[in-house]
Design an enzyme around this catalytic site. Structure first.
Site, short mmCIF file in Angstrom:
data_model
loop_
_atom_site.label_atom_id
_atom_site.label_comp_id
_atom_site.label_asym_id
_atom_site.label_seq_id
_atom_site.Cartn_x
_atom_site.Cartn_y
_atom_site.Cartn_z
N LYS A 5 0.83 -1.21 0.00
CA LYS A 5 0.00 0.00 0.00
C LYS A 5 0.86 1.26 0.00
O LYS A 5 0.65 2.18 -0.79
CB LYS A 5 -0.93 -0.02 1.23
CG LYS A 5 -1.96 1.10 1.26
CD LYS A 5 -3.17 0.72 2.08
CE LYS A 5 -3.00 0.96 3.55
NZ LYS A 5 -3.37 2.35 3.97
N SER A 6 1.87 1.29 0.87
CA SER A 6 2.73 2.48 0.97
C SER A 6 3.43 2.77 -0.36
O SER A 6 3.51 3.92 -0.80
CB SER A 6 3.80 2.27 2.05
OG SER A 6 3.21 2.14 3.30
N ARG A 19 2.97 5.97 -3.28
CA ARG A 19 4.12 6.80 -3.65
C ARG A 19 4.46 6.68 -5.13
O ARG A 19 4.89 7.65 -5.75
CB ARG A 19 5.32 6.41 -2.76
CG ARG A 19 5.16 6.91 -1.32
CD ARG A 19 6.02 6.11 -0.34
NE ARG A 19 5.99 6.66 1.01
CZ ARG A 19 5.03 6.44 1.90
NH1 ARG A 19 3.98 5.71 1.57
NH2 ARG A 19 5.09 6.96 3.12
N GLY A 67 -5.33 8.21 5.19
CA GLY A 67 -4.43 9.16 5.84
C GLY A 67 -3.17 9.39 5.03
O GLY A 67 -2.64 10.50 4.99
N ARG A 117 -8.92 12.36 12.36
CA ARG A 117 -7.48 12.08 12.52
C ARG A 117 -6.66 13.37 12.46
O ARG A 117 -6.95 14.27 11.67
CB ARG A 117 -7.03 11.07 11.46
CG ARG A 117 -7.72 9.73 11.66
CD ARG A 117 -7.36 8.72 10.59
NE ARG A 117 -5.98 8.29 10.70
CZ ARG A 117 -5.42 7.44 9.85
NH1 ARG A 117 -6.11 6.96 8.84
NH2 ARG A 117 -4.15 7.07 10.01
N ASP A 145 1.84 -0.85 12.19
CA ASP A 145 0.58 -1.32 11.60
C ASP A 145 0.29 -2.78 11.94
O ASP A 145 -0.83 -3.25 11.75
CB ASP A 145 0.60 -1.16 10.07
CG ASP A 145 0.38 0.29 9.65
OD1 ASP A 145 -0.15 1.08 10.46
OD2 ASP A 145 0.75 0.65 8.51
N LYS A 172 -4.85 6.07 14.53
CA LYS A 172 -5.01 5.31 13.28
C LYS A 172 -6.50 5.33 12.90
O LYS A 172 -7.27 6.12 13.42
CB LYS A 172 -4.47 3.88 13.46
CG LYS A 172 -2.95 3.83 13.68
CD LYS A 172 -2.20 4.17 12.41
CE LYS A 172 -0.71 4.01 12.55
NZ LYS A 172 -0.01 4.28 11.29
N ARG A 181 -7.48 -3.15 9.44
CA ARG A 181 -6.52 -4.02 10.15
C ARG A 181 -7.16 -4.68 11.37
O ARG A 181 -6.84 -5.82 11.72
CB ARG A 181 -5.26 -3.24 10.53
CG ARG A 181 -4.56 -2.67 9.29
CD ARG A 181 -3.10 -2.39 9.48
NE ARG A 181 -2.59 -1.53 8.41
CZ ARG A 181 -2.24 -1.95 7.20
NH1 ARG A 181 -2.34 -3.24 6.90
NH2 ARG A 181 -1.79 -1.10 6.30
#
Length: 429
Positions: A21-22, A26, A94, A122, A315, A342, A388
């Protein structure tokens, strides 16, 4: 949507998990700011990453796909984004929100970011404060801390930012803003957080230096489009790893998983707890280390987690808590107050839900104490709209006696589309 989990004997076989995901986020953002075409394979088709695609399209970036995890981005360069005609809706993401703030800070236009009800709770001030120091202006609820948030970009100046928290999102937002500032921008953290932004910016041609806990980037680089294959997400693999670890006789291999050293804390902890873990066929893929992870079920032991390892597995703490509930002895997790901000307050959520299974769990201000070894019984669990949490409780149900029901399980595709199907591939009834 509800997810019904029945207890299983063990897990066996080979599987792969969706793209990281990260890295998917990017790849789209940096690809949009590059000159030329960027082609992405194994892109995560989850809701958060699709929100990033949608926002960049709204600013004039032409993006083909995603189709079967393939995406083609026609980069517009650092100066090519256009003022969006409408609100930028980042959904529940986020990462999209905070990283986009860094990019929007350097634009010669105004934009407004909003999100869903969860995201609107958040905190954003940790990102807006350093970006204001660089020259951007923000107007949001709760003293510029909550969405919706207006961003007025401007001519940015470089800063040397000392972050009070080890957060890859805060670091990345400042580094992305640093792309638009003439000179060198640096970020120093109290502990090293995940480094995907640094690796990717470097791969696209930015001048990036990393020394201990400080990252330095030179502004106004010429970024060039490239081909990227996104590795499997270790945070998604963690659910399968723990499921195998807590079910004796299990033996699974998860193929093509990112094993970045800033993200591999889960491997260290499960080894510490006694799980049989082996990394096979280690290789580099687009600047990211990748491997096949083999994991065997074992009798787990409690452990203690605190300090610098926490950002490397932040996470994964909900699923580590599940492993701890099935382990012999006590597990103590400290220095994890970041969990409170989170998608849900993951400290209180984990405590509340594991107690429903019959686990003995104590809530701390910055973590948890879990007394393991008590046989657990199936339960009706809340997800709190947190992907999660939903998957962690589903894994807890696999080794419990009786049926487990996860309410609001439709949040799972945020990070792991096809979670139930992947699980079914390796379940032995």
């Amino acid at each position: 949507m509800e997810l019904v989990i029945n207890p299983v004997k063990k897990l066996r076989g080979n599987v792969s998990v969706p793209g990281d995901k990260s890295i998917s986020h990017r790849a789209v953002m940096v690809g949009a700011l590059a000159q030329g075409i960027t082609e992405v394979s194994n892109f995560l088709m989850g809701e958060d990453c699709l929100a990033t695609v949608k926002c960049l399209r709204a600013m004039g970036v032409s993006i083909e796909g995603p189709t079967n995890g393939k995406l083609k981005i026609y980069g517009v360069g650092l100066q090519g984004l256009r003022e969006p005609a409408d609100l930028l809706d980042t959904g529940n993401s986020g990462t999209t929100t905070r990283l986009l703030m860094g990019i929007l800070a350097g634009q010669p236009f105004t934009s407004i970011i909003t999100g869903d009800q969860s995201l609107k709770k958040r905190p954003m001030a940790r990102v807006t404060k350093p970006l204001q120091d660089m020259g951007a202006s923000f107007l949001g609820r709760n003293q510029n801390n909550l969405l919706p948030m207006a961003v007025q970009g401007g001519k940015l100046k470089p800063i040397d930012f000392h972050s009070p928290v080890a957060s890859a999102q805060v670091k990345s937002a400042v580094l992305f803003a640093g792309l638009f500032a003439e000179g060198y921008t640096s970020v120093t953290e109290p502990a090293v957080s995940r480094d995907h932004s640094e690796r990717m910016l470097k791969a696209f041609g930015a001048e990036v230096e990393v020394k201990n806990q400080t990252v330095r980037i030179k502004g106004l680089p010429q970024l060039k489009g490239m081909k990227i294959t996104v590795p499997g997400d270790i945070s998604s693999a963690a659910f399968l790893m723990v499921a195998a670890a807590i079910l004796p006789g299990s033996d699974i291999t998860i193929q093509g998983v990112g094993i970045n050293p800033t993200r591999d804390g889960i491997l260290e902890v499960l080894k510490q707890m006694g799980a049989g873990i082996e990394i096979m066929h280690s290789r580099l893929q687009g600047g990211e280390p990748v491997g096949d992870i083999r994991i065997k079920g074992a009798e787990l032991q409690g452990t203690e987690l605190s300090g610098p390892i926490i950002p490397r597995l932040i996470d994964e703490i909900p699923i580590i808590a599940v492993a701890a509930a099935y382990a012999r002895g006590t597990t103590v997790i400290r220095d994890a107050s970041e969990l409170k901000v989170k998608e849900s307050n993951r400290i209180s959520s984990v405590v509340r839900e594991l107690r429903k299974f019959g686990a003995t769990v104590e809530e701390l201000s910055d973590g948890l104490i879990i007394q393991g070894g008590t046989p657990l019984s199936g339960a009706v669990c809340q997800s709190y709209g947190d992907h999660r949490m939903a998957m962690a409780m589903a894994v807890a149900g696999l080794a419990a006696s009786g049926q487990t029901l996860i309410e609001q399980a439709d949040c799972i595709p945020v990070s792991f589309p096809g979670f139930s199907d992947v699980l079914k591939e390796v379940i032995v009834e």
